[in-house]
Scaffold this active site. Structure first.
Site, short mmCIF file in Angstrom:
data_model
loop_
_atom_site.label_atom_id
_atom_site.label_comp_id
_atom_site.label_asym_id
_atom_site.label_seq_id
_atom_site.Cartn_x
_atom_site.Cartn_y
_atom_site.Cartn_z
N HIS A 1 70.24 82.49 58.41
CA HIS A 1 68.84 81.70 57.66
C HIS A 1 68.03 82.92 57.39
O HIS A 1 67.79 83.74 58.01
CB HIS A 1 68.18 81.33 59.67
CG HIS A 1 67.09 80.24 59.10
ND1 HIS A 1 67.45 79.17 59.65
CD2 HIS A 1 65.71 80.79 59.00
CE1 HIS A 1 65.89 78.83 59.20
NE2 HIS A 1 65.49 79.51 59.91
N ASP B 1 64.34 82.41 55.38
CA ASP B 1 62.89 81.36 55.69
C ASP B 1 62.65 82.15 54.41
O ASP B 1 61.98 83.27 53.76
CB ASP B 1 62.17 82.50 56.69
CG ASP B 1 62.23 81.35 58.11
OD1 ASP B 1 62.83 80.69 57.78
OD2 ASP B 1 62.15 82.12 59.00
N ASP C 1 65.83 74.35 61.84
CA ASP C 1 64.82 75.18 62.38
C ASP C 1 63.12 74.34 62.08
O ASP C 1 62.61 75.05 62.68
CB ASP C 1 64.60 76.58 62.18
CG ASP C 1 63.61 77.19 62.49
OD1 ASP C 1 63.84 77.29 63.70
OD2 ASP C 1 63.11 78.22 61.24
N HIS D 1 59.70 74.88 56.14
CA HIS D 1 58.97 75.04 57.56
C HIS D 1 58.37 75.84 58.21
O HIS D 1 57.87 75.92 59.08
CB HIS D 1 60.28 75.13 58.33
CG HIS D 1 62.02 75.48 59.08
ND1 HIS D 1 62.58 75.53 57.68
CD2 HIS D 1 61.73 76.86 59.71
CE1 HIS D 1 63.31 76.74 57.93
NE2 HIS D 1 62.60 77.31 58.72
#
Length: 983
Positions: free
Chosen positions: A31, A33, A146, A405
């Protein structure tokens, strides 16, 4: 796919397996970001590069390993700037073999609460275009794990993009517990109540473990800002050894057996990874290989069979089971609470300034795209089209990136915020330069009259005729405004609401679709008694002294009112607050009071739950945030403006809060309908005191029973009945991306917004909008000490629902895409009135919104077979952008049962509608992101527990070959490639 089934079959035949064996699909992922604690550059330098490099190296060596890649921003940076020719060959081989899979495939994993549907589509399109041009692949499964809550818009968009499966994770903790117990973690989601089965999608909710697999990382720790020079990262996880493998196996198998009863089939999706994992892929896989091998040799002991898999392999196995699942309707999963006291509703208003900038950037990009398209399809003189496309592409990237997000939500560090703001501003500057260059080309300089004043070119990017008031700034109170033919234009001058040394010039304009108007603004030199020169009228300003806040509820009797042809607004001179609004069509008077209030936030975790970037927590109701209010009424022939100044204390010189409310007088009939039926309200909020959360509360005498309606991403509305929780205030807050309303049987009050906010109805007849937050509470090193002054715009509509449901949809779009003003100063070389150039308007029916008109400049062949063949040729040299291909997307704004007229299907002849741009020679209907020809797109059908006769039609209403006529049904979004005849 066959390799996974083969692995399972071989493992199955190794010995006698108990019937209850659980088949575990281990899906490796990382993951990453795009902006959270660190900038994109910082993350790339610290660990992202190593993730892709080490994963590709490991998968190339080990045929049984798998990996999924989600966001494209980091991967594109690695592919374009880091990957060697050898690594690129390896990636292509892994993709062809299905062992490295791209899922979701957007530029980022977008937020679902505060992003607009147009921007969601943009960022998804940007990522899909890169993947299709580079590899010829089209993602078919999402990984939306997420985002802080799940919108019902997303499944509809993903279905339109061609996805066969959708994965979400963050939904209310108590709802997830119930769904686990009831085996409802997988369902067919019909996100649109108008489209129903036509755009349904199979949805899988990750269980309470989410997308992480705690306790099974051997990846070591990332080091910021620079990786260790010797490549030795700190490691705190004990590797799998002979002495501890039984303990590891017991832990993992227990975890799997706990999950299994929550799902209908024995096939368990087990995400393996988490934030910033796999930057040492060989260590990760070596430990897991050992552990999985041990478990698979002792299936009878553990009851678990494990295999590495991609999402495709998992979903194909699931699909082959033909296990019927429930159908979920158009309800969303918002808001999201992670536990009883942590409701993630604060981010709806965190970093409000960034939210506003992101939407303004998106609106400018929208206008720039259509202006550039119109310009490129017409003869032009000197503009470099490659340079123009480059300016648009920079802003596409910046707007797409900020949909992440952790970005538009405001859940990031100040240095990351600076990165987003800088990229958006740079991109906007480039598109403004492009639009100015196009105007320069359209209106070449000529030797003309004397200098002074300026030219304003006002462009309408919508495919409807728009009548509105445009506000400009002038240095002189006596001014003349003329159009491109030299005729006077209705205009009004008034004292500036922002700067005392200048004036606001308000110009009434009516602009056809995708067209511009040209105005000359000059100081008036009219001699006394001269009737040949028409000046803009000067508005009168009436001052009202500051009034203290009343602590009783008595109704004022000294009222002053302002009006246009649709509304009369009554103001209480004893309080300087709004008292009521009379609406002409219904002849109804509604009591309406508006004021700024604040929630006081707890910033000390020792004192209980805190508010932070993500979470809103309040144990007390909001209190008035002011002690006195000043008011001015500026009244003119075109516009009346109410200016209200809210002072925190009696002695404050400057207001903390300001609101400017406008009523406009437009032309009668359809042209002025939208302009007349709105009260435009512009806010200035801040700087706030520390640990304050500011709201704008509208209180009415409507009997609403605390039922609120708010939008999903500007696409559809959701009914929000008030729910009683332990954390009542925060858990009844919802995202408002574009609109919200309250109503009773007679009237509806609508608020339309140009950017995302939080919205709630905490009392009967009330609606409050959270505009700004300033907090000092550390949440994973993220703070929200936002000392800025926030500028925001809301439009208020009031009337019977028959009126507001018709006007509300179109007004919401009109607010998002107001005309763009381009200014050129007059000089000796500027001709005052150039010969007007013929513009043929592009006009769509009122129910249909031109969602995008663009020359994307993509290089791929729209014929999939030819495109894949071209990729395999490995052509040297860079592929050239296609400037003949125009991307067109149309959106039916209304629900099937929303309005007796506007909700009807609309038939459009594209050749006729677009003739103002040029001669259309062919049309291809495409999937949402353009990568599929819809005639070849055949999505999976999933069995449901619903009776067959209720299933409905799932076919796509495709365009007949050689035809230019389409019929668009309620809530449909249709995407086309348009080819024009070359001039």
């Amino acid at each position: 796919m066959g390799s996974v089934l083969t692995q399972l079959l071989l493992l199955w035949l190794l010995g006698t397996q108990p019937e209850a064996t659980i088949r575990v699909f281990v899906v490796p992922h990382s993951h990453l970001d795009v902006g959270w604690l660190h900038t994109v550059q910082g993350s790339t330098q610290a660990y992202v590069t190593t993730v892709y490099t080490s994963v590709v190296e490991d998968l190339t060596r080990n045929k049984q390993h798998r990996f999924i890649i989600v966001d494209q921003e980091f991967f594109r940076l690695w592919w374009d700037g880091v990957a060697s020719a050898k690594q690129k060959v390896q990636v292509r081989q892994l993709v062809d073999q299905g062992r490295l899979e791209f899922v979701l495939g957007g530029q980022v994993m977008h937020d679902e609460a505060v992003t607009h549907v147009d921007d969601q589509i943009l960022q998804l399109t940007e990522g899909h275009r890169f993947l299709y041009e580079t590899f010829g692949i089209r993602p078919q499964f999402s990984w939306q794990v997420d985002s802080f809550g799940a919108s019902a818009t997303t499944p509809t968009l993903f279905a339109l993009a061609g996805f066969n499966g959708h994965i979400i994770s963050r939904i209310d903790y108590d709802l997830k517990e119930t769904m686990q117990q009831d085996q409802e973690m997988q369902f067919v989601w019909r996100g649109s109540r108008s489209l129903l089965a036509q755009q349904e999608i199979f949805t899988h909710v990750l269980d309470e473990n989410g997308y992480c697999s705690k306790g099974f990382y051997w990846n070591e720790k990332a080091v910021f800002p620079d990786p260790p020079w010797d490549g030795m990262y700190p490691n705190q996880t004990v590797p799998v050894t002979l002495s501890n493998i039984q303990r590891y196996a017991n832990t993992l198998s227990y975890n799997v057996r706990k999950r299994a009863p929550w799902f209908l089939t024995p096939h368990i999706l087990w995400p393996w990874g988490c934030d910033r994992q796999f930057f040492n892929a060989s260590v990760q896989f070596a430990n897991m290989d050992y552990l999985m091998g041990y478990i698979n040799k002792h299936v009878s002991q553990f009851g678990v069979l494990m295999v590495y898999a991609t999402l495709s392999e998992y979903f194909q196995t699931l699909h082959s089971e033909h296990e019927p699942v429930q159908v979920r309707d158009h309800r969303d999963f918002l808001p999201y609470s992670s536990d009883m006291f942590h409701s993630w509703t604060g981010f709806y208003a965190s970093r409000s300034g960034l939210k506003g900038l992101a939407r303004r950037a998106s609106a400018l990009l929208y206008a720039g795209e259509s202006m550039f398209t119109r310009f490129m399809l017409a003869p032009h003189r000197f503009l470099d089209r490659a340079w123009g496309l480059q300016q648009l592409q920079k802003l596409r990237w910046a707007v797409s990136e900020v949909q992440h997000h952790e970005a538009i939500t405001g859940a990031h560090t100040p240095k990351v915020s600076d990165m987003f703001v800088g990229r958006l501003n740079n991109g906007m500057h480039g598109v403004q330069k492009l639009m100015s260059a196009i105007v320069q080309d359209r209106f070449p300089a000529h030797t003309g009259l004397e200098p002074g004043g300026y030219v304003a070119v006002i462009y309408n990017p919508l495919a409807w005729t728009v009548t509105t008031i445009v506000t400009l700034t002038v240095d002189f109170p006596k001014v003349s405004v003329t159009d491109e033919s030299g005729h006077p234009v209705p205009a009004q001058v008034q004292n500036s609401k922002e700067m005392p040394s200048v004036y606001d010039l308000l110009v009434l304009t009516t602009i056809p679709g995708l067209s511009y108007r040209y105005y000359v603004i000059k100081p008036s030199r009219r001699a006394k008694g001269d009737t040949q020169v028409t000046e803009a009228t000067m508005a009168n300003t009436k001052q009202f002294g500051r009034r203290p806040r009343r602590h009783d509820s008595s109704v004022g009797r000294r009222l002053v009112h302002v009006e246009n042809d649709c509304y009369s607004v009554f103001l209480d001179k004893d309080t300087n607050l709004m008292q009521s609004i009379w609406e002409r069509q219904s002849n109804q008077t509604i009591q309406v009071t508006q004021q700024f209030m604040e929630y006081e936030a707890n910033g000390d975790e020792d004192q209980g739950p805190i508010s932070d970037n993500y979470v809103f927590t309040s144990s007390e109701t909001a209190k008035p945030a002011w002690e006195t209010v000043g008011m001015e009424i500026v009244e003119g022939e075109l516009v009346t403006e109410i200016r209200q100044y809210f002072y925190r204390t009696v002695n404050d010189r400057d207001p903390t809060y300001t609101v400017y409310s406008r009523l406009a007088r437009g032309p009668p009939g359809a042209d002025g309908e939208l302009l007349c039926h709105r009260i435009e309200q512009e806010y200035r909020v801040g700087p706030l005191e520390l640990n304050r959360e500011a709201i704008w509360r509208t209180s009415t005498n409507l009997n609403t029973a605390r039922v609120l309606y708010s939008d999903n991403n500007g696409y559809q509305m959701q009914r929000r009945a008030y729910k009683h929780h332990e954390n009542n205030i925060a858990r009844n807050y919802y995202p408002m991306t574009q609109s919200a309303f309250i109503q009773d049987r007679q009237s509806r009050l609508v608020l339309l917004s140009e950017q995302a906010h939080g919205v709630s109805s905490q009392g009967n007849g009330q609606m409050e909008v959270m505009l700004h937050r300033r907090l000092w509470a550390l949440s994973v090193n993220v703070t929200l000490n936002d000392t800025s002054v926030v500028h925001s715009v809301l439009w208020l509509l009031l009337g019977p629902s028959t009126l507001t449901r018709d006007l509300g949809q179109r007004s919401g779009v009109a607010l998002q895409h107001r005309p763009v003003v381009l200014i050129r100063e007059l000089s000796e070389t500027a001709r005052i009135h150039p010969h007007p150039q013929h513009q043929e308007a592009v006009t769509l029916p009122p129910s249909i919104h031109l969602q995008i008109l663009s020359i994307p400049g993509w290089t791929y062949n729209s014929n999939h077979t030819k495109h894949v063949k071209n990729l395999r040729k490995d052509n040297k040299g860079e592929a050239k952008a296609e400037f003949r291909r125009v991307l067109l997307r149309l959106h039916h704004l209304y629900e099937a049962d929303e309005d007796p007229v506007r909700s009807q299907p609309v038939t459009v002849n594209l050749q006729s509608v677009l003739q103002g741009l040029g001669s259309v020679v062919s049309v291809e209907e495409r999937s949402l992101t353009g990568t599929w020809d819809v005639s070849t797109l055949h999505r999976w059908r999933w069995p449901t527990q619903e009776p067959g006769y209720l299933r409905g039609n799932s076919s796509h209403p495709s365009l007949h070959p050689g035809s230019f006529t389409i019929t668009i049904h309620p809530k449909e979004i249709r995407t086309f490639f348009i080819y024009f005849k070359e001039r």
